[in-house]
Design a protein around this motif. Structure first.
Motif, short mmCIF file in Angstrom:
data_model
loop_
_atom_site.label_atom_id
_atom_site.label_comp_id
_atom_site.label_asym_id
_atom_site.label_seq_id
_atom_site.Cartn_x
_atom_site.Cartn_y
_atom_site.Cartn_z
N LEU A 208 0.85 -1.18 0.00
CA LEU A 208 0.00 0.00 0.00
C LEU A 208 0.89 1.24 0.00
CD1 LEU A 208 -2.77 1.35 0.17
CD2 LEU A 208 -2.70 1.06 2.66
N ILE A 209 0.74 2.06 -1.05
CA ILE A 209 1.51 3.29 -1.19
C ILE A 209 0.59 4.48 -0.99
CG2 ILE A 209 2.98 4.66 -2.72
CD1 ILE A 209 3.47 2.08 -4.35
N PHE A 210 0.92 5.33 -0.03
CA PHE A 210 0.17 6.57 0.17
C PHE A 210 0.97 7.73 -0.41
CE2 PHE A 210 -2.42 5.07 4.08
CZ PHE A 210 -3.43 4.63 3.25
N ASP A 211 0.30 8.53 -1.21
CA ASP A 211 0.88 9.77 -1.72
C ASP A 211 0.42 10.90 -0.81
OD1 ASP A 211 1.44 12.16 -3.00
OD2 ASP A 211 1.00 11.41 -5.01
N GLU A 212 1.29 11.31 0.10
CA GLU A 212 0.97 12.40 1.03
C GLU A 212 1.81 13.65 0.70
OE1 GLU A 212 -0.33 12.30 4.76
OE2 GLU A 212 -0.95 10.20 4.87
N VAL A 213 2.12 13.80 -0.58
CA VAL A 213 2.90 14.96 -1.00
C VAL A 213 2.17 16.25 -0.64
CG1 VAL A 213 3.74 16.21 -3.02
CG2 VAL A 213 4.22 13.77 -2.77
N GLN A 214 0.86 16.29 -0.89
CA GLN A 214 0.09 17.51 -0.61
C GLN A 214 -0.62 17.46 0.74
OE1 GLN A 214 -3.34 20.22 -2.84
NE2 GLN A 214 -1.89 19.05 -4.03
N CYS A 215 -1.11 16.29 1.15
CA CYS A 215 -1.93 16.21 2.36
C CYS A 215 -1.12 15.90 3.61
CB CYS A 215 -3.04 15.19 2.19
SG CYS A 215 -2.48 13.47 1.97
N GLY A 216 0.19 15.66 3.49
CA GLY A 216 1.00 15.31 4.65
C GLY A 216 1.60 16.50 5.36
N VAL A 217 2.40 16.20 6.38
CA VAL A 217 3.16 17.19 7.15
C VAL A 217 2.22 18.22 7.80
CG1 VAL A 217 5.24 18.62 7.22
CG2 VAL A 217 5.01 16.88 5.45
N GLY A 218 1.23 17.72 8.52
CA GLY A 218 0.36 18.56 9.33
C GLY A 218 -0.82 19.17 8.62
N ARG A 219 -0.91 19.01 7.31
CA ARG A 219 -1.93 19.71 6.53
C ARG A 219 -3.35 19.39 6.97
NH1 ARG A 219 -2.59 24.20 4.22
NH2 ARG A 219 -0.32 24.14 3.95
N THR A 220 -3.61 18.15 7.39
CA THR A 220 -4.97 17.76 7.78
C THR A 220 -5.19 17.79 9.29
OG1 THR A 220 -4.51 15.37 7.96
CG2 THR A 220 -5.11 16.23 5.77
N LEU B 36 0.06 14.70 11.71
CA LEU B 36 1.32 14.84 10.99
C LEU B 36 1.17 14.27 9.59
CD1 LEU B 36 4.20 15.86 11.04
CD2 LEU B 36 4.91 13.65 11.98
N PHE B 37 0.52 13.11 9.49
CA PHE B 37 0.22 12.52 8.19
C PHE B 37 -1.25 12.14 8.14
CE2 PHE B 37 4.78 11.55 8.88
CZ PHE B 37 5.28 12.35 7.85
N ALA B 38 -1.88 12.35 6.98
CA ALA B 38 -3.33 12.25 6.87
C ALA B 38 -3.86 10.86 7.18
CB ALA B 38 -3.76 12.67 5.47
N HIS B 39 -3.09 9.82 6.86
CA HIS B 39 -3.60 8.46 7.08
C HIS B 39 -3.76 8.14 8.56
CE1 HIS B 39 0.84 7.76 7.36
NE2 HIS B 39 0.47 6.94 8.32
N GLU B 40 -3.14 8.92 9.43
CA GLU B 40 -3.25 8.66 10.86
C GLU B 40 -4.69 8.76 11.35
OE1 GLU B 40 -0.44 10.92 13.18
OE2 GLU B 40 1.03 10.85 11.58
N TRP B 41 -5.51 9.56 10.68
CA TRP B 41 -6.92 9.68 11.09
C TRP B 41 -7.63 8.33 11.02
CZ3 TRP B 41 -8.47 13.75 13.65
CH2 TRP B 41 -7.86 15.01 13.42
N ALA B 42 -7.21 7.47 10.09
CA ALA B 42 -7.86 6.17 9.92
C ALA B 42 -7.27 5.09 10.82
CB ALA B 42 -7.77 5.73 8.46
N GLY B 43 -6.18 5.40 11.49
CA GLY B 43 -5.58 4.42 12.40
C GLY B 43 -4.88 3.28 11.70
N ILE B 44 -4.46 3.50 10.45
CA ILE B 44 -3.75 2.45 9.71
C ILE B 44 -2.45 3.04 9.17
CG2 ILE B 44 -5.81 1.13 9.12
CD1 ILE B 44 -4.27 3.16 6.40
N THR B 45 -1.62 2.18 8.61
CA THR B 45 -0.34 2.64 8.06
C THR B 45 -0.12 2.05 6.67
OG1 THR B 45 0.87 0.80 9.07
CG2 THR B 45 0.72 2.86 10.34
#
Length: 392
Positions: free
Chosen positions: A212-224, A227-236
């Motif tokens: 599973l590859i997440f592209d967090e180029v725009q949504c990462g680094v605190g934007r949502t 720190l990273f957007a996928h953390e909201w879902a509790g998965i990696t």
């Protein structure tokens, strides 16, 4: 006669000479409230004193040595990213596009080394944006991105957004090795992937042995607000692409990965002359020191709620021009009934900078440290832009 700068951009008739926080100053002295932040890049605004100090200090010591040698700032930033994420290892790039290239190579090399070289296909989604390199446009697949640039890099299949049956069918095919997705589509129109869908993706990948590859180029680094957007879902994920905000305006990107996913990337399999240079990593270290702090992220969420509330009010006041607000954290979009580019242009007249996106959306990607006063001013200027558009 062709201009000296290759004419691949439809630039606005603006030329900024200075930036201060959430503001940009035009050559003629006009002040514009910047709600684009260089397309989610200037995470701490313009001319942030902490970043200026970090860059200036490093510039007086060492600029570049290449990755033939150990780089202290790079090691420090890698350690911070590992300590604050799912990842075991990090490779530094100069951009999101370069991060995409490595993510694709890493996934394919993983299966090659595991004795499954046929598993080269990567599943991607309609509306995605993964940069403008050969792998990036092939992953996105849209005519807008690919027309005239064939033959395209093979090995990608594109599924409709939200088609769970098509996803399950594709994941079961023996040649599929990875799924690539943005937790929040940016260029595609600020479309968040619901938490349950991200959890389902993780389960599906585990079921079929897919990366599973997440592209967090725009949504990462605190934007949502995480720190990273996928953390909201509790998965990696297994692999993650990062750029934009991690450099706060200085070119910097990274690929984060688990030890397992990165196992095929041994010495000599990939490299970069500039990637992870001392200047970029000095800035990246300071960005992480500030943004990875829980109190800072709590403020991002508070400000996001405040901005969203004001935007909802603007939509209600302009039902002929605006339709809805969507997004996550300080990665928000306003779905338009009028043409989104017309609203962006009206924003120039109101001295507020908005960013167009797909699905007739305008993006709001302000600095993460935008003040409450600037949020109020932003709402006032967007309201004025919508009014001007209606009266035109």
């Amino acid at each position: 006669m062709i201009p000296s700068v290759l004419p691949t951009y439809n630039r606005a008739p603006l030329s900024f000479v200075k930036g201060e926080g959430s503001w940009l100053i035009e050559a003629d002295g006009r002040r514009f409230l910047d709600l684009g932040a260089g397309i989610a890049v200037n995470a701490l605004g313009h001319a942030n004193p902490d970043l200026v100090a970090a860059l200036t200090e490093q510039a007086g010591k060492l600029w570049h040595v290449s990755n033939l040698y150990n780089i202290d700032q790079q090691q420090s930033l890698a350690d911070k990213l590992v300590d604050n994420s799912f990842a075991d290892t990090v490779f530094f790039t100069n951009s999101g596009t370069e991060s995409c290239e490595l993510a694709v190579k890493m996934a394919r090399k993983y299966f090659y080394e595991k004795g499954q070289p046929e598993r080269t296909t990567i599943v991607a989604f309609e509306g995605s944006f993964h940069g403008r390199s050969s792998a990036g446009i092939a992953a996105a697949g849209s005519e807008k991105m690919t027309k005239g640039f064939g033959p395209l890099l093979p090995g990608f299949v594109h599924l409709p957004w939200g088609d769970h049956d098509a996803l399950r069918e594709a994941a079961a095919k023996p040649d599929v090795g990875a799924i690539i997705v943005e937790p929040v589509q940016g260029e595609g129109g600020i479309r968040p992937l619901p938490d349950q869908c991200m959890k389902g993706l993780r389960d599906l990948c585990d079921e079929h042995g897919i990366l599973l590859i997440f592209d967090e180029v725009q949504c990462g680094v605190g934007r949502t607000g995480k720190l990273f957007a996928h953390e909201w879902a509790g998965i990696t994920p297994d692999i993650m692409m990062v750029a934009k905000g991690i450099g706060g305006g200085f070119p910097l990107g990274a690929v984060l990965a688990t030890e397992n996913a990165a196992s095929g990337m041994t010495a000599g399999t990939h490299g970069s002359t500039y990637g992870g240079n001392p200047l970029a990593c000095a800035v990246g270290n300071k960005i992480m020191d500030i943004i990875a702090d829980d109190a800072f992220l709590a403020e991002v969420n508070r400000k996001a709620a405040l901005l969203r509330q004001k935007l909802e009010g603007i939509v209600a006041a302009h039902p002929e021009t605006l339709e809805s607000v969507r997004g996550s954290g300080l990665m928000l979009g306003m779905k338009c009934k009028a043409t989104n580019l017309d609203l962006v242009k009206a924003g120039y007249g109101a001295a507020v900078l908005l960013v167009p996106a797909g699905d007739n959306v305008v993006r709001l990607l302000p600095p993460l440290n935008i003040t409450d006063e600037d949020i109020a001013e932003a709402a006032s200027r967007i309201d004025a832009a919508a009014t001007a558009l209606e009266q035109a």
